[in-house]
Design a protein around this motif. Structure first.
Motif, PDB file in Angstrom:
ATOM      1  N   ALA A  14      50.368  45.883  52.672  1.00  0.00           N
ATOM      2  CA  ALA A  14      50.158  46.891  53.535  1.00  0.00           C
ATOM      3  C   ALA A  14      49.457  48.176  52.985  1.00  0.00           C
ATOM      4  O   ALA A  14      49.460  48.220  51.431  1.00  0.00           O
ATOM      5  CB  ALA A  14      51.306  47.476  54.223  1.00  0.00           C
ATOM      6  N   THR A  15      48.799  49.093  53.559  1.00  0.00           N
ATOM      7  CA  THR A  15      48.322  50.211  52.798  1.00  0.00           C
ATOM      8  C   THR A  15      48.111  51.383  53.961  1.00  0.00           C
ATOM      9  O   THR A  15      48.849  51.319  55.086  1.00  0.00           O
ATOM     10  CB  THR A  15      46.707  49.912  52.567  1.00  0.00           C
ATOM     11  OG1 THR A  15      46.276  50.805  51.703  1.00  0.00           O
ATOM     12  CG2 THR A  15      45.726  49.706  53.835  1.00  0.00           C
ATOM     13  N   ASP A  16      47.829  52.495  53.453  1.00  0.00           N
ATOM     14  CA  ASP A  16      47.789  53.609  54.234  1.00  0.00           C
ATOM     15  C   ASP A  16      47.179  53.355  55.632  1.00  0.00           C
ATOM     16  O   ASP A  16      46.234  52.492  55.998  1.00  0.00           O
ATOM     17  CB  ASP A  16      46.927  54.688  53.644  1.00  0.00           C
ATOM     18  CG  ASP A  16      47.428  55.165  52.448  1.00  0.00           C
ATOM     19  OD1 ASP A  16      48.857  55.655  52.388  1.00  0.00           O
ATOM     20  OD2 ASP A  16      46.979  55.113  51.475  1.00  0.00           O
ATOM     21  N   GLY A  17      47.917  54.036  56.617  1.00  0.00           N
ATOM     22  CA  GLY A  17      47.507  53.667  58.198  1.00  0.00           C
ATOM     23  C   GLY A  17      48.194  52.510  58.686  1.00  0.00           C
ATOM     24  O   GLY A  17      48.049  52.184  60.120  1.00  0.00           O
ATOM     25  N   VAL A  18      49.204  51.904  58.062  1.00  0.00           N
ATOM     26  CA  VAL A  18      49.949  50.698  58.674  1.00  0.00           C
ATOM     27  C   VAL A  18      50.681  51.312  59.725  1.00  0.00           C
ATOM     28  O   VAL A  18      51.252  52.543  59.707  1.00  0.00           O
ATOM     29  CB  VAL A  18      50.921  50.022  57.495  1.00  0.00           C
ATOM     30  CG1 VAL A  18      51.783  51.020  56.921  1.00  0.00           C
ATOM     31  CG2 VAL A  18      51.585  48.928  58.131  1.00  0.00           C
ATOM     32  N   GLU A  19      50.670  50.445  60.813  1.00  0.00           N
ATOM     33  CA  GLU A  19      51.266  50.881  62.167  1.00  0.00           C
ATOM     34  C   GLU A  19      53.081  50.811  61.588  1.00  0.00           C
ATOM     35  O   GLU A  19      53.524  49.642  60.974  1.00  0.00           O
ATOM     36  CB  GLU A  19      51.172  49.996  63.208  1.00  0.00           C
ATOM     37  CG  GLU A  19      51.584  50.636  64.441  1.00  0.00           C
ATOM     38  CD  GLU A  19      50.957  51.818  64.983  1.00  0.00           C
ATOM     39  OE1 GLU A  19      51.862  52.468  66.073  1.00  0.00           O
ATOM     40  OE2 GLU A  19      49.945  52.154  64.685  1.00  0.00           O
ATOM     41  N   ARG A  20      53.801  51.848  61.597  1.00  0.00           N
ATOM     42  CA  ARG A  20      55.069  51.781  61.270  1.00  0.00           C
ATOM     43  C   ARG A  20      56.016  50.525  61.920  1.00  0.00           C
ATOM     44  O   ARG A  20      56.735  50.099  60.908  1.00  0.00           O
ATOM     45  CB  ARG A  20      55.917  53.103  61.502  1.00  0.00           C
ATOM     46  CG  ARG A  20      57.396  53.151  60.846  1.00  0.00           C
ATOM     47  CD  ARG A  20      57.858  54.479  61.097  1.00  0.00           C
ATOM     48  NE  ARG A  20      59.174  54.662  60.294  1.00  0.00           N
ATOM     49  CZ  ARG A  20      59.114  54.947  59.078  1.00  0.00           C
ATOM     50  NH1 ARG A  20      57.844  55.191  58.438  1.00  0.00           N
ATOM     51  NH2 ARG A  20      60.042  55.162  58.131  1.00  0.00           N
ATOM     52  N   VAL A  21      56.046  50.420  63.140  1.00  0.00           N
ATOM     53  CA  VAL A  21      56.860  49.366  63.673  1.00  0.00           C
ATOM     54  C   VAL A  21      56.257  47.952  63.128  1.00  0.00           C
ATOM     55  O   VAL A  21      57.180  46.988  62.939  1.00  0.00           O
ATOM     56  CB  VAL A  21      56.698  49.628  65.083  1.00  0.00           C
ATOM     57  CG1 VAL A  21      55.337  49.014  65.802  1.00  0.00           C
ATOM     58  CG2 VAL A  21      57.694  48.402  65.907  1.00  0.00           C
ATOM     59  N   GLU A  22      54.995  47.692  62.751  1.00  0.00           N
ATOM     60  CA  GLU A  22      54.429  46.528  62.498  1.00  0.00           C
ATOM     61  C   GLU A  22      54.902  46.348  60.734  1.00  0.00           C
ATOM     62  O   GLU A  22      54.522  45.158  60.508  1.00  0.00           O
ATOM     63  CB  GLU A  22      52.857  46.475  62.610  1.00  0.00           C
ATOM     64  CG  GLU A  22      52.484  46.920  63.894  1.00  0.00           C
ATOM     65  CD  GLU A  22      51.118  46.578  64.238  1.00  0.00           C
ATOM     66  OE1 GLU A  22      50.333  46.611  63.169  1.00  0.00           O
ATOM     67  OE2 GLU A  22      50.607  46.904  65.424  1.00  0.00           O
ATOM     68  N   LEU A  23      55.248  47.231  60.313  1.00  0.00           N
ATOM     69  CA  LEU A  23      55.918  46.919  58.809  1.00  0.00           C
ATOM     70  C   LEU A  23      57.461  46.773  59.000  1.00  0.00           C
ATOM     71  O   LEU A  23      57.979  45.619  58.531  1.00  0.00           O
ATOM     72  CB  LEU A  23      55.481  47.973  58.077  1.00  0.00           C
ATOM     73  CG  LEU A  23      55.771  47.230  56.586  1.00  0.00           C
ATOM     74  CD1 LEU A  23      54.828  48.320  55.572  1.00  0.00           C
ATOM     75  CD2 LEU A  23      57.244  47.965  55.926  1.00  0.00           C
ATOM     76  N   GLU A  24      57.802  47.669  59.534  1.00  0.00           N
ATOM     77  CA  GLU A  24      59.632  47.768  59.744  1.00  0.00           C
ATOM     78  C   GLU A  24      60.133  46.437  60.411  1.00  0.00           C
ATOM     79  O   GLU A  24      61.082  45.854  59.959  1.00  0.00           O
ATOM     80  CB  GLU A  24      60.225  48.937  60.589  1.00  0.00           C
ATOM     81  CG  GLU A  24      60.020  50.255  59.839  1.00  0.00           C
ATOM     82  CD  GLU A  24      60.378  51.392  60.496  1.00  0.00           C
ATOM     83  OE1 GLU A  24      60.756  52.348  59.764  1.00  0.00           O
ATOM     84  OE2 GLU A  24      60.460  51.432  61.688  1.00  0.00           O
ATOM     85  N   LYS A  25      59.575  46.017  61.648  1.00  0.00           N
ATOM     86  CA  LYS A  25      60.090  44.891  62.205  1.00  0.00           C
ATOM     87  C   LYS A  25      60.105  43.542  61.585  1.00  0.00           C
ATOM     88  O   LYS A  25      61.073  42.750  61.501  1.00  0.00           O
ATOM     89  CB  LYS A  25      59.372  44.735  63.673  1.00  0.00           C
ATOM     90  CG  LYS A  25      59.933  45.989  64.738  1.00  0.00           C
ATOM     91  CD  LYS A  25      61.305  45.874  64.853  1.00  0.00           C
ATOM     92  CE  LYS A  25      61.749  47.335  65.747  1.00  0.00           C
ATOM     93  NZ  LYS A  25      62.955  47.381  65.817  1.00  0.00           N
ATOM     94  N   PRO A  26      58.817  43.108  61.185  1.00  0.00           N
ATOM     95  CA  PRO A  26      58.879  41.800  60.506  1.00  0.00           C
ATOM     96  C   PRO A  26      59.932  41.916  59.114  1.00  0.00           C
ATOM     97  O   PRO A  26      60.478  41.209  58.813  1.00  0.00           O
ATOM     98  CB  PRO A  26      57.356  41.751  59.988  1.00  0.00           C
ATOM     99  CG  PRO A  26      56.898  42.322  60.838  1.00  0.00           C
ATOM    100  CD  PRO A  26      57.489  43.633  61.421  1.00  0.00           C
ATOM    101  N   ARG A  27      59.666  43.107  58.423  1.00  0.00           N
ATOM    102  CA  ARG A  27      60.542  43.318  57.246  1.00  0.00           C
ATOM    103  C   ARG A  27      62.186  43.077  57.436  1.00  0.00           C
ATOM    104  O   ARG A  27      62.968  42.539  56.878  1.00  0.00           O
ATOM    105  CB  ARG A  27      60.389  44.728  56.493  1.00  0.00           C
ATOM    106  CG  ARG A  27      61.054  44.881  55.382  1.00  0.00           C
ATOM    107  CD  ARG A  27      60.923  46.437  54.843  1.00  0.00           C
ATOM    108  NE  ARG A  27      60.949  46.182  53.404  1.00  0.00           N
ATOM    109  CZ  ARG A  27      60.758  47.349  52.533  1.00  0.00           C
ATOM    110  NH1 ARG A  27      60.312  48.303  53.020  1.00  0.00           N
ATOM    111  NH2 ARG A  27      60.799  46.921  51.108  1.00  0.00           N
TER     112      ARG A  27
END
Length: 80
Positions: A14-27
């Motif tokens: 991921a990098t700057d501008g990642v949609e928060r939910v698109e990182l948090e939910k898969p993680r």
């Protein structure tokens, strides 16, 4: 699905501008399945998350750099 990824290390790219939910939910799903996750990016420090692509939504700590990543270190790779 609990513990099906036990002992696996999974890189989340991921990098700057990642949609928060698109990182948090898969993680969250990976960790619930027993995986150890690491956020990799193109720069160290923190990356800026977004909500609805416009609003600042906090930051995520970068665990490592993509340029230094090794497939021998990670079991699986996933990108956001």
């Amino acid at each position: 699905m609990a513990e099906t990824l036990q002992g696996r290390r999974v890189a989340i790219l991921a990098t700057d501008g990642v949609e928060r939910v698109e990182l948090e939910k898969p993680r969250e799903a990976l960790e619930q399945a027993g995986a150890q996750t690491e956020v990799l990016s193109i720069h160290g420090g923190e990356i800026q998350a977004r909500e609805n692509d416009l609003d600042a939504a906090g930051t995520f700590t970068v665990d490592g750099l993509v340029a230094e990543a090794s497939s021998t270190r990670m079991s699986w790779w996933t990108g956001t």
